[in-house]
Design a protein around this motif. Structure first.
Motif, mmCIF file in Angstrom:
data_model
loop_
_atom_site.group_PDB
_atom_site.id
_atom_site.type_symbol
_atom_site.label_atom_id
_atom_site.label_comp_id
_atom_site.label_asym_id
_atom_site.label_seq_id
_atom_site.Cartn_x
_atom_site.Cartn_y
_atom_site.Cartn_z
ATOM 1 N N LEU A 29 12.036 -11.476 10.708
ATOM 2 C CA LEU A 29 12.571 -12.294 9.519
ATOM 3 C C LEU A 29 13.917 -12.670 9.481
ATOM 4 O O LEU A 29 14.716 -11.723 9.885
ATOM 5 C CB LEU A 29 12.102 -11.250 8.236
ATOM 6 N N ARG A 30 13.926 -14.146 9.485
ATOM 7 C CA ARG A 30 15.315 -14.581 9.536
ATOM 8 C C ARG A 30 15.897 -15.185 8.311
ATOM 9 O O ARG A 30 17.057 -15.717 8.233
ATOM 10 C CB ARG A 30 15.225 -15.635 10.589
ATOM 11 N N GLY A 108 19.930 -9.228 0.901
ATOM 12 C CA GLY A 108 20.738 -8.385 1.672
ATOM 13 C C GLY A 108 20.259 -7.823 2.920
ATOM 14 O O GLY A 108 20.883 -7.786 3.908
ATOM 15 N N LEU A 109 18.951 -7.481 2.818
ATOM 16 C CA LEU A 109 18.377 -7.041 4.208
ATOM 17 C C LEU A 109 18.264 -7.948 5.288
ATOM 18 O O LEU A 109 18.693 -7.804 6.297
ATOM 19 C CB LEU A 109 16.847 -6.434 3.865
ATOM 20 N N VAL A 110 17.582 -9.197 4.886
ATOM 21 C CA VAL A 110 17.297 -10.137 5.747
ATOM 22 C C VAL A 110 18.740 -10.799 6.455
ATOM 23 O O VAL A 110 19.009 -11.031 7.650
ATOM 24 C CB VAL A 110 16.533 -11.404 5.566
ATOM 25 N N LEU A 111 19.620 -11.104 5.615
ATOM 26 C CA LEU A 111 20.746 -11.892 5.917
ATOM 27 C C LEU A 111 21.669 -10.691 6.825
ATOM 28 O O LEU A 111 22.454 -11.171 7.887
ATOM 29 C CB LEU A 111 21.491 -12.366 4.724
ATOM 30 N N GLU A 112 21.862 -9.311 6.334
ATOM 31 C CA GLU A 112 22.587 -8.625 6.953
ATOM 32 C C GLU A 112 22.075 -8.142 8.350
ATOM 33 O O GLU A 112 22.735 -7.779 9.506
ATOM 34 C CB GLU A 112 22.657 -7.313 6.188
ATOM 35 N N GLY A 113 20.600 -8.423 8.398
ATOM 36 C CA GLY A 113 19.972 -8.019 9.767
ATOM 37 C C GLY A 113 20.405 -9.415 10.682
ATOM 38 O O GLY A 113 20.602 -8.826 11.966
ATOM 39 N N ARG A 114 20.720 -10.295 10.357
ATOM 40 C CA ARG A 114 21.255 -11.508 11.233
ATOM 41 C C ARG A 114 22.652 -11.118 11.616
ATOM 42 O O ARG A 114 23.275 -11.586 12.563
ATOM 43 C CB ARG A 114 21.132 -12.586 10.683
ATOM 44 N N GLU A 115 23.595 -10.421 10.719
ATOM 45 C CA GLU A 115 24.716 -10.576 10.983
ATOM 46 C C GLU A 115 25.468 -9.038 11.330
ATOM 47 O O GLU A 115 26.707 -8.790 11.634
ATOM 48 C CB GLU A 115 25.568 -10.554 9.504
ATOM 49 N N THR A 116 24.470 -7.977 11.358
ATOM 50 C CA THR A 116 25.065 -6.810 11.593
ATOM 51 C C THR A 116 25.970 -6.411 13.050
ATOM 52 O O THR A 116 26.966 -5.997 13.252
ATOM 53 C CB THR A 116 23.905 -5.714 11.884
#
Length: 507
Positions: A29-30, A108-116
């Protein structure tokens, strides 16, 4: 990237019920989108928040238009069609969870998943504490749900001794915490969103506190503490009520960031410990340097709840954002594994001392340290760490954790003792016969034989250790040969007896 499985697991903690169709839980999921659009063109995204949908059917229609893999919608379970459209999973939202807070979780989950992996960190809670202190007019401390301090304001005019000690300890002093528990403050935070005033207590150096829970939905994330001598009123109380909602969203975003970083880190460390073919590349991606590495296997005990101790250990081992820590960790079954740079075992022990210092005082930390290894050798290093951990657990917990390259001899004997404990040890032979004779007749033959072998057959040194004359040693050796098939002149049999004595003697 965050997967559907991760989204489902996290949102389930907030009262979101999942109805899956053929969507694989590994779906990445992006993006998160809302249904409204100014241009009239459908908005495309992976996760659709169906805000304003009249029914589950309407939310599904929006999701199909958006090419979404997941739709979040309010509705009853019986409204969900028995046959869901291909490619769309339905997540039913609890009525107690506001859309604003759900959106914060999802974004928070999806966007942080792209930026971690880029090292992006959470919003600065210290800056937020400063803003709150300025608006309220009192010194502020922000704590997590375990009463550990996360941030504090620079404003110190209303500071007291308890606040100073809290900042130094990174948690409230034990006597203050016990008194607050006795007054029911923590019970109030667990059940109410209303601010509560804590009366001053000069005996504890406490001038007074206004405290309120930071919560998202039904879940307590932390609390905000304001130093004040009397209950807040007017603008100060309003600022606290408004500010705590912002704190809750920041804590939620920080936790999502930390959880996602831990997920990425844990998966990478697991690959390294399993012997990944591209181990050097994997180590580089998680920020481990080239050069010698050591694997640390550790377990924590905190009776009666051992599971809590393990999770707290993993959380503390992975504390910090943006790969700022020296080691990388993974949680596998009942063990935390940390890959730590450094050739010296003392570096690993110093890291363990730092970890032990931030665990609850009553927790017991057991650990084992592998030998130094390159990235491609970490699978073997993991087994070394496991063996050293088992050695530490069978020994005294206050001793330093063993390292493989320093304790390989103890590990060899430990393997043999394990074989004996599993019923694969000898049941007959000279050593067993001597043990039996000593028990039945009170003779010192086994100890005499052990010391004689350790002294390499020197009767003078053996006698000195035993406190007897050397002729007594010779006499005992002759008597042993009459009791059992002790052949001290055969080098191979001497070696076998030394090994058997070492494995059978636990003293």
């Amino acid at each position: 990237m965050i997967t559907l499985d991760r989204l489902v697991n996290v949102l389930g903690g907030y009262g979101v019920v999942t109805r899956l169709c053929a969507v694989p839980r590994s779906t990445e999921l992006r993006s998160v989108v809302l249904p409204e659009t100014a241009s009239g063109e459908p908005v495309l995204g992976d996760v659709l928040l169906a805000i304003g949908a009249d029914s589950v059917h309407q939310a599904l229609a929006w999701a199909i238009s958006a090419h979404a893999a997941v739709v979040l919608v309010r509705g009853a379970d019986d409204e969900v069609p028995a046959q869901l459209p291909d490619g769309v999973a339905v997540l039913l939202v609890d009525a107690a969870l506001p859309w604003s807070e759900l959106a914060a979780v999802a974004y928070g989950l999806v966007l942080e998943g792209r930026e971690t992996e880029s090292g992006r960190g959470p919003t600065d809670l210290f800056a937020l504490a400063d803003s709150l202190a300025a608006a309220i007019g009192g010194a502020v401390i922000i704590e997590d749900r375990h009463a550990q301090m996360l941030a504090y304001s620079r404003l110190q005019q209303t500071a007291d001794a308890a606040r100073v000690e809290t900042i130094l300890r990174r948690e409230q002093p034990a006597q203050v915490r016990d008194e607050l528990a006795r007054r029911g403050v923590f019970a109030h935070l667990g059940s109410s969103d209303e601010p509560i005033f804590v009366d001053p207590d000069p005996r504890l150096g406490l001038t007074g506190r206004m405290v309120v829970a930071a919560r998202v939905g039904r879940e307590l994330l932390g609390s905000v503490w304001v130093a004040c001598s009397e209950p807040l009123q007017g603008a100060g109380l309003t600022a606290l009520r408004t500010g705590v909602r912002t704190v809750a969203l920041h804590l939620l975003r920080s936790r999502a960031s930390a959880d996602l970083e831990r997920q990425v880190e844990s998966e990478s460390v697991q690959r390294l410990l399993e012997g990944a073919a591209d181990a050097v590349a994997v180590a580089s991606r998680v920020g481990l340097p080239l050069g010698p590495l050591r694997v640390i296997a550790l377990r924590a005990r905190l009776e009666p709840d051992r599971h809590t101790a393990l999770l707290v250990t993993f959380e503390k081992a992975t504390a910090g954002f943006g790969w700022s820590r020296p080691g990388r960790s993974a949680l596998a079954e009942n063990t935390v594994y940390t890959v730590l740079p450094g050739e010296s075992a003392d570096t690993a022990r110093a890291w363990l001392d730092e970890l032990r210092a931030v665990l609850p005082g009553q927790a017991t930390l057991m650990a084992g340290i592998s030998g130094a290894a390159e990235a491609g050798e970490l699978a073997a290093a993991r087994w070394e760490a496991d063996e050293c951990l088992a050695l530490h657990e069978t020994g005294a917990p206050d001793l330093p954790p063993p390292a493989y390259d320093e304790s390989w001899d103890d590990l060899v004997l430990q393997r043999l003792r394990t074989a004996v404990d599993n019923g694969r040890g000898p049941s007959r032979g000279p050593v067993i016969d001597l043990h039996r004779h000593d028990r039945e007749h009170g003779t010192p033959y086994v100890r005499t034989l052990r010391v004689w072998l350790e002294c390499q057959g020197d009767p003078v040194r053996t006698g000195a250790v035993l406190g007897v004359h050397e002729n007594t040693v010779r006499y005992r050796l002759r008597k042993m040969a009459e009791v059992a098939a002790v052949q001290v002149d055969d080098p191979r049999k001497r070696l076998a007896m030394m090994i058997e004595l070492a494995t059978l003697d636990r003293g």
